[in-house]
Write an enzyme that holds these catalytic residues in place. Structure first.
Site, mmCIF file in Angstrom:
data_model
loop_
_atom_site.group_PDB
_atom_site.id
_atom_site.type_symbol
_atom_site.label_atom_id
_atom_site.label_comp_id
_atom_site.label_asym_id
_atom_site.label_seq_id
_atom_site.Cartn_x
_atom_site.Cartn_y
_atom_site.Cartn_z
ATOM 1 N N LYS A 204 0.405 -3.144 7.377
ATOM 2 C CA LYS A 204 -1.022 -4.786 6.986
ATOM 3 C C LYS A 204 -0.641 -4.792 5.397
ATOM 4 O O LYS A 204 -0.058 -6.280 4.755
ATOM 5 C CB LYS A 204 -1.718 -4.221 7.266
ATOM 6 C CG LYS A 204 -2.715 -5.987 6.844
ATOM 7 C CD LYS A 204 -3.928 -5.709 7.150
ATOM 8 C CE LYS A 204 -5.311 -7.166 6.516
ATOM 9 N NZ LYS A 204 -6.722 -7.157 6.817
ATOM 10 N N GLU A 210 1.875 6.325 1.960
ATOM 11 C CA GLU A 210 2.353 7.137 3.333
ATOM 12 C C GLU A 210 3.682 6.408 3.929
ATOM 13 O O GLU A 210 4.440 6.881 3.291
ATOM 14 C CB GLU A 210 1.184 7.500 4.436
ATOM 15 C CG GLU A 210 0.487 8.673 3.419
ATOM 16 C CD GLU A 210 -0.709 7.829 2.940
ATOM 17 O OE1 GLU A 210 -1.001 6.634 2.763
ATOM 18 O OE2 GLU A 210 -2.160 8.626 3.406
ATOM 19 N N GLY A 261 -6.470 -3.434 9.737
ATOM 20 C CA GLY A 261 -5.865 -3.139 10.388
ATOM 21 C C GLY A 261 -6.489 -1.948 11.523
ATOM 22 O O GLY A 261 -5.413 -2.757 12.343
ATOM 23 N N ARG A 262 -7.243 -1.660 12.296
ATOM 24 C CA ARG A 262 -7.919 -1.078 13.024
ATOM 25 C C ARG A 262 -8.131 -1.785 14.098
ATOM 26 O O ARG A 262 -8.107 -1.680 15.803
ATOM 27 C CB ARG A 262 -9.166 -0.200 12.780
ATOM 28 C CG ARG A 262 -10.295 -1.022 12.162
ATOM 29 C CD ARG A 262 -11.276 0.402 11.229
ATOM 30 N NE ARG A 262 -12.135 -0.305 10.594
ATOM 31 C CZ ARG A 262 -12.440 -0.805 9.297
ATOM 32 N NH1 ARG A 262 -11.506 -0.957 8.912
ATOM 33 N NH2 ARG A 262 -13.639 -1.656 8.756
ATOM 34 N N GLU A 347 -14.221 4.541 10.847
ATOM 35 C CA GLU A 347 -13.785 3.022 9.755
ATOM 36 C C GLU A 347 -14.581 2.131 9.334
ATOM 37 O O GLU A 347 -14.830 1.543 8.400
ATOM 38 C CB GLU A 347 -12.075 3.439 9.005
ATOM 39 C CG GLU A 347 -11.989 2.811 7.929
ATOM 40 C CD GLU A 347 -10.104 2.461 8.310
ATOM 41 O OE1 GLU A 347 -10.228 1.495 8.747
ATOM 42 O OE2 GLU A 347 -9.129 3.661 6.713
ATOM 43 N N HIS A 379 -12.178 23.777 28.812
ATOM 44 C CA HIS A 379 -12.002 25.163 28.443
ATOM 45 C C HIS A 379 -12.386 25.066 27.126
ATOM 46 O O HIS A 379 -11.081 26.093 26.302
ATOM 47 C CB HIS A 379 -10.347 25.587 29.200
ATOM 48 C CG HIS A 379 -10.999 25.478 30.779
ATOM 49 N ND1 HIS A 379 -11.433 26.390 31.748
ATOM 50 C CD2 HIS A 379 -10.347 24.847 31.637
ATOM 51 C CE1 HIS A 379 -11.317 25.826 32.365
ATOM 52 N NE2 HIS A 379 -11.190 24.644 32.782
ATOM 53 N N LYS A 488 -7.026 7.634 -2.842
ATOM 54 C CA LYS A 488 -5.802 7.039 -2.707
ATOM 55 C C LYS A 488 -5.215 7.428 -4.447
ATOM 56 O O LYS A 488 -4.451 7.290 -4.880
ATOM 57 C CB LYS A 488 -5.601 5.392 -2.455
ATOM 58 C CG LYS A 488 -6.155 5.851 -0.695
ATOM 59 C CD LYS A 488 -5.552 4.078 -0.498
ATOM 60 C CE LYS A 488 -5.482 3.874 0.764
ATOM 61 N NZ LYS A 488 -5.521 2.526 1.653
HETATM 62 O O1 F6P Z 1 -6.667 3.368 3.940
HETATM 63 C C1 F6P Z 1 -7.009 2.854 5.246
HETATM 64 C C2 F6P Z 1 -6.219 1.960 5.747
HETATM 65 O O2 F6P Z 1 -6.462 0.905 5.355
HETATM 66 C C3 F6P Z 1 -6.709 1.496 6.945
HETATM 67 O O3 F6P Z 1 -7.924 0.556 7.596
HETATM 68 C C4 F6P Z 1 -5.288 1.167 7.501
HETATM 69 O O4 F6P Z 1 -5.318 0.749 8.900
HETATM 70 C C5 F6P Z 1 -4.161 2.135 7.067
HETATM 71 O O5 F6P Z 1 -5.038 2.191 6.062
HETATM 72 C C6 F6P Z 1 -3.209 1.587 6.861
HETATM 73 O O6 F6P Z 1 -2.851 0.564 6.321
HETATM 74 P P1 F6P Z 1 -1.456 -0.693 6.059
HETATM 75 O O7 F6P Z 1 -1.403 -1.039 7.378
HETATM 76 O O8 F6P Z 1 -1.663 -1.779 5.493
HETATM 77 O O9 F6P Z 1 0.027 0.584 5.513
#
Ligand code: F6P
Length: 523
Positions: A204, A210, A261-262, A347, A379, A488
């Site tokens: 987003k 990452e 995002g979620r 979250e 299990h 972060k």
């Molecule tokens: O760090 C949390 C977060 O902001 C989530 O809410 C989001 O889904 C995820 O990181 C990934 O964010 P982006 O889509 O901006 O890379």
């Protein structure tokens, strides 16, 4: 709106109801006394049926919870969200994931002034994205699609691609790389050739460390392997199309800051799913979610499934004092569903301060969500559900029709789902303490007729709205996530220190560990 739920009239009534009756409720007796208990506590909603009768509540409990919902202006809060009011107050944003699944041109009473324009933008982007998905499906040269994204840019599409594997186009392998741990990307790249790979960089913000690290490494691998035509092999899914362009990706599908995002599976972030199941399948997913939106928007509170589930969550967390919910999908294809729900609920509602002024709340909020598919969980950790010292409410999802041809399996699977809920409630008396099951342990049972794009869409939308209900009653902003920021920032500081060995100003533990983690440090 800043109503404090614990300062409304129903709150102390619920507390008194719990001390007088709630904590003594025995489900076995409750069923014996009330032959209509199943009928009362079951609920049909689009594409699914829910049995909430094996939960530790009575009709009076639910009536008081409904009073609490009214006292907290739940309907007004819901309508404000659906109308596009900026209810994400810390970021001053609307919360309109429901618009992503609204049919083109559909007007709802109360729509905000920008809704029509936003809906037109949604459909323009959706049409373009689905046309692109169909193009990719027809490109025989592309055999591997790699989604690079994390959190909401990974969990939703990954969960849904796995869940709808039965509907997927054969011949296209879907990969999901989320972790910055290079082992993950390396394992995927080992099996790829640049000319047959398509990378979807899903973020987003287009700044997530990452995702950017993985995308850079994928691009470097692509070039090193002699890959040509980056524009054809790298696509961005983002609300920051400018950053994607600056990064060198010319094809991008956008979405908007009013999509969390979620909550973004329904947007361009759903492209991997659209490639897997096709434009028609994706539209069916949206239609299933939209049907659930309609139910949430119009069903009376007492027959509104997301509302009933959200109220049960509040009852369990704040009055029964239960700290977790175990999620058990009885369908192997739903294996990432618990992980998806963890982000959605924890979250969104894992917050200790209220919307109004960010002041600490005097009551608990989101429970811990956890789980694995049944029957595997039986299990592993179900021992604790049956005989552990804590009561851990269970939420089962089962699917009536199987799509595989293997005789006997599905009945056995469904019998197990039923048996677990039954055993948790009934228990078993025994003089031998080891064999004694206390019973009276709660479970909910969600049942889909079949696992299809539409029913999955409805199930996910149900869970989104349920999280909205509990978050609204708790008075928190379910749509920000400041709690992820500190780690972060600290990682940004520690990364260079791993290289330089600079330990200045670090606490003793971090300094000690960093020293050991350095490649030239002692092991
Ligand atoms: O760090 C949390 C977060 O902001 C989530 O809410 C989001 O889904 C995820 O990181 C990934 O964010 P982006 O889509 O901006 O890379």
């Amino acid at each position: 709106m800043s109503i404090r739920c614990d300062q409304t009239a129903p709150w102390p009534l619920l507390a008194a109801h719990f001390s007088d009756r709630g904590r003594h409720l025995d489900l076995r007796q409750a069923f014996a006394k009330d032959t209509q208990r199943f009928a009362h506590f079951s609920q049909s909603a689009p594409y699914l049926f829910a049995d909430l009768s094996k939960n530790l509540w009575e009709r009076d409990t639910e009536a008081l919870l409904l009073d609490l919902a009214r006292a907290c202006a739940l309907e007004q809060q819901r309508d404000a969200m659906l109308a596009g009011a900026p209810i994400n107050s810390t970021e001053n944003r609307a919360v309109l994931h429901t618009l992503l699944r609204r049919p083109a041109g559909l007007v709802w009473p109360g729509d905000g002034p920008q809704t029509a324009q936003r809906l037109a933008d949604v459909h323009r982007t959706l049409d373009a994205m689905l046309a692109y998905a169909e193009r990719v499906r027809s490109m025989q040269a592309i055999t591997d699609v790699v989604n690079i994204g994390i959190g909401g840019s990974d969990l939703g599409p990954q969960m849904a691609v796995l869940a709808l594997e039965e509907f997927s186009l054969p011949g296209k392998r879907m990969h999901f790389v989320s972790n910055v741990d290079g082992h993950e990307l390396h394992r995927v790249l080992k099996g790829l050739r640049p000319e047959s790979s398509l990378f979807l960089v899903a973020s987003k913000t287009f700044t997530t460390a990452e995702t950017m690290t993985n995308a850079r490494s994928a691009l470097a691998w692509f070039a090193a392997q002699g890959g040509r035509d980056v524009a054809r092999h790298f696509v961005a899914l983002t609300s920051n199309t400018e950053a994607a362009g600056a990064w060198g990706i010319s094809t991008s599908f956008g979405f908007w800051d009013w999509v969390g995002g979620r909550y973004s599976l329904w947007s361009a972030i759903g492209l991997p799913l659209a490639i897997a199941i096709g434009a028609q399948g994706f539209r069916e997913l949206l239609a299933g979610a939209h049907a659930m939106d309609g139910h949430f928007r119009t069903a009376p509170l007492a027959q509104n499934l997301p509302v009933r589930l959200g109220l049960l969550d509040v009852w369990y967390r704040n009055f029964q004092g239960f700290g977790s919910r175990c999620i058990a999908p009885y369908h192997a294809a739903l294996r990432r569903y618990p992980a998806y729900l963890q982000q959605l609920e924890m979250e969104s509602n894992g917050k200790r301060v209220g919307r109004a002024g960010g002041r600490p709340l005097a009551y608990a909020t989101a429970p811990v969500l956890w789980g694995e598919p049944g029957t595997n969980g039986q299990h592993a950790f179900f021992q604790m559900l049956h005989q552990g010292s804590d009561v851990l409410p269970l939420e089962i999802v089962a699917v009536r029709q199987a799509t595989h041809p293997l005789p006997g399996h599905h009945d056995l699977l469904l019998a197990n789902a039923l048996a677990q809920a039954q055993a948790l409630m009934q228990g078993q008396a025994s003089d031998d303490g080891q064999r004694h099951f206390p019973g009276n342990r709660p479970s909910s049972f969600l049942l889909l007729e079949s696992l299809t794009p539409a029913s999955l869409g409805a199930l996910i939308a149900l869970q989104e709205h349920r999280v909205f209900v509990s978050g609204s009653l708790w008075g928190i902003n379910s749509f920000d996530q400041w709690g992820v920021e500190l780690g972060k920032q600290l990682a940004k500081d520690l990364g260079p220190r791993l290289a330089s060995g600079d330990l200045a100003g670090l606490d003793g533990s971090t300094a000690g560990l960093l020293g050991r983690l350095r490649t030239d440090g002692p092991t």
